[in-house]
Design an enzyme around this catalytic site. Structure first.
Site, PDB file in Angstrom:
ATOM      1  N   ILE A  82       0.833  -1.099   0.040  1.00  0.00           N
ATOM      2  CA  ILE A  82       0.016  -0.085   0.187  1.00  0.00           C
ATOM      3  C   ILE A  82       0.830   1.042   0.100  1.00  0.00           C
ATOM      4  O   ILE A  82       0.557   2.259  -0.696  1.00  0.00           O
ATOM      5  CB  ILE A  82      -1.155   0.040   1.259  1.00  0.00           C
ATOM      6  CG1 ILE A  82      -1.920  -1.134   1.020  1.00  0.00           C
ATOM      7  CG2 ILE A  82      -1.947   1.316   1.132  1.00  0.00           C
ATOM      8  CD1 ILE A  82      -2.821  -1.347   2.251  1.00  0.00           C
TER       9      ILE A  82
ATOM     10  N   ASP B 275      14.738   4.132   9.854  1.00  0.00           N
ATOM     11  CA  ASP B 275      14.261   2.682  10.704  1.00  0.00           C
ATOM     12  C   ASP B 275      13.197   3.710  11.726  1.00  0.00           C
ATOM     13  O   ASP B 275      13.604   4.378  12.702  1.00  0.00           O
ATOM     14  CB  ASP B 275      15.286   2.343  11.599  1.00  0.00           C
ATOM     15  CG  ASP B 275      14.699   1.412  12.558  1.00  0.00           C
ATOM     16  OD1 ASP B 275      13.575   0.983  12.722  1.00  0.00           O
ATOM     17  OD2 ASP B 275      15.608   0.615  13.069  1.00  0.00           O
TER      18      ASP B 275
ATOM     19  N   TYR C  91      -2.445  -6.077  17.855  1.00  0.00           N
ATOM     20  CA  TYR C  91      -2.976  -5.760  16.332  1.00  0.00           C
ATOM     21  C   TYR C  91      -4.103  -4.710  16.409  1.00  0.00           C
ATOM     22  O   TYR C  91      -4.129  -3.666  15.992  1.00  0.00           O
ATOM     23  CB  TYR C  91      -2.968  -6.854  15.625  1.00  0.00           C
ATOM     24  CG  TYR C  91      -3.530  -6.323  14.203  1.00  0.00           C
ATOM     25  CD1 TYR C  91      -2.733  -5.765  13.125  1.00  0.00           C
ATOM     26  CD2 TYR C  91      -4.902  -6.453  13.908  1.00  0.00           C
ATOM     27  CE1 TYR C  91      -3.649  -5.427  12.152  1.00  0.00           C
ATOM     28  CE2 TYR C  91      -5.650  -6.358  12.705  1.00  0.00           C
ATOM     29  CZ  TYR C  91      -4.859  -5.670  11.935  1.00  0.00           C
ATOM     30  OH  TYR C  91      -5.259  -5.445  10.499  1.00  0.00           O
TER      31      TYR C  91
ATOM     32  N   LYS D 235      -4.357  -0.734  15.785  1.00  0.00           N
ATOM     33  CA  LYS D 235      -5.288  -0.427  14.667  1.00  0.00           C
ATOM     34  C   LYS D 235      -6.418   0.579  15.189  1.00  0.00           C
ATOM     35  O   LYS D 235      -6.793   1.651  14.902  1.00  0.00           O
ATOM     36  CB  LYS D 235      -6.011  -1.249  13.907  1.00  0.00           C
ATOM     37  CG  LYS D 235      -5.219  -2.142  13.230  1.00  0.00           C
ATOM     38  CD  LYS D 235      -3.996  -1.061  12.203  1.00  0.00           C
ATOM     39  CE  LYS D 235      -3.048  -2.003  11.341  1.00  0.00           C
ATOM     40  NZ  LYS D 235      -2.378  -1.084  10.511  1.00  0.00           N
TER      41      LYS D 235
END
Length: 335
Positions: A19, A83, A184, A188
């Site tokens: 993406i 990084d 996760y 999000k």
């Protein structure tokens, strides 16, 4: 180069592939000067924006190759090794942009993410959160959620004096439900909340902050996932649905087209602090994916019917019949 974003300066983090690369390609094609970041300039390394099917699949891609493709389309790209788990690297990135662009930054797209292999391994193992390896939170959210915040801080310091700008977190519906791993889901959800909260402070400075949800995206890793699961039982409904999601998925550049239209939208402040789906932007501005396909709103009844295999019924169901946002939120939150 002429285009709707001619003269604009943009940063896309994590743009070696997937993406991030798709967004950078479209921004460059629209006339913007695009800084792209990644941990390596030339090495092949493992990366994906979203879910990865397996930690064993290797997918190539480099910042340099992305930059070359942008330049081949007539765009201007500056690849920067960065990084995003290292604050000093991030500071150097924004100082470089400030110096080279006379303090100008119009768009930041927070896309860098490093937790894919850990998420894939956890899904495969079926671990609960207390069975995860120590450090799982940092593995998933240090470059993701935390990295997005640090980059947004630096971007705001450049945008506020100019009284204009747009910051985008590439997120997903993973924050709505119990899915993949707990870090996760929280990460999000945090990306979405970050856009909402930061937008409050930024509004008086005419700077917009949105959370962008792509649909299922046909990234290199997602396509590898489809090939790697062809031997699954034909009776496995979840596998069938996943296969249909991949087959009908967006190209990585569909999210890029959404970012271009958001960056060029004179009324972008009306969307600030909100979640925006790629298909909503496409429907609003009337464009298709780069391969000519129209993508169905994933919150529509039509999409759900098609995904569940009821293609005939989906064919006669209008796309505008959709689940309202408050209903979707109510389905996944317990208060």
């Amino acid at each position: 180069m002429s285009g709707p974003l001619a003269g604009k300066v943009c940063i896309v983090t994590g743009a070696s592939r997937g993406i991030g690369k798709g967004i950078a390609l479209q921004l460059g094609e629209a006339g913007a000067t695009v800084y792209i970041t990644g941990k390596y300039l030339f090495c092949i390394f493992f990366f994906c924006c979203g879910l990865s099917p397996s930690g064993d699949v290797k997918v190539g891609g480099t910042l340099q190759s992305t930059a070359e493709e942008i330049e081949s389309r007539g765009g201007k790209c500056i690849p920067v090794q960065c990084d995003h788990s290292n604050d000093e690297d991030v500071n150097k990135l924004f100082e470089r942009v400030k110096t080279e662009q006379n303090g100008r930054l119009d768009v930041l797209v927070n896309n860098a993410y490093s937790g894919v292999t850990a998420i894939a391994a956890s899904i495969k193992a079926g671990n609960t959160f207390w069975e995860e390896e120590d450090g799982m939170w940092d593995t998933i959210n240090k470059v993701g959620l935390r990295g997005h915040y640090i980059a947004a801080v630096h971007a705001a310091r450049l945008m506020v004096p100019a009284k204009q700008g747009l910051i985008i977190n590439v997120s997903s519906p993973g924050g709505l439900m119990h899915f993949a791993t707990i870090p996760y889901c929280i990460g999000k959800s945090g990306c979405d909340r970050m856009a909402s909260e930061c937008a409050i402070d930024l509004r008086k400075h005419n700077i917009a902050y949105v959370s962008l949800w792509p649909g299922a995206v046909r990234t290199e890793h997602v396509l590898s996932f489809g090939k790697g699961n062809e031997d699954q039982s034909a009776d496995d409904k979840a596998s069938k649905m996943m296969k249909r999601m991949i087959e009908t998925g967006e190209t990585p550049e569909f999210a890029g087209k959404a970012v271009v239209h958001l960056a060029a939208d004179p009324n972008i402040m009306k969307k600030s602090g909100k979640i925006v789906h790629t298909t909503w932007v496409a429907n609003e501005h009337g464009y298709s994916d780069v391969d000519g396909r129209h993508h169905i709103n994933p919150f529509s009844i039509k999409y759900m019917l098609n995904l569940s295999g009821h293609t005939w019924l989906a064919g006669v169901t209008p796309e505008f019949i959709r689940f309202p946002g408050w209903m979707v939120a109510a389905m996944y939150h317990h208060f």
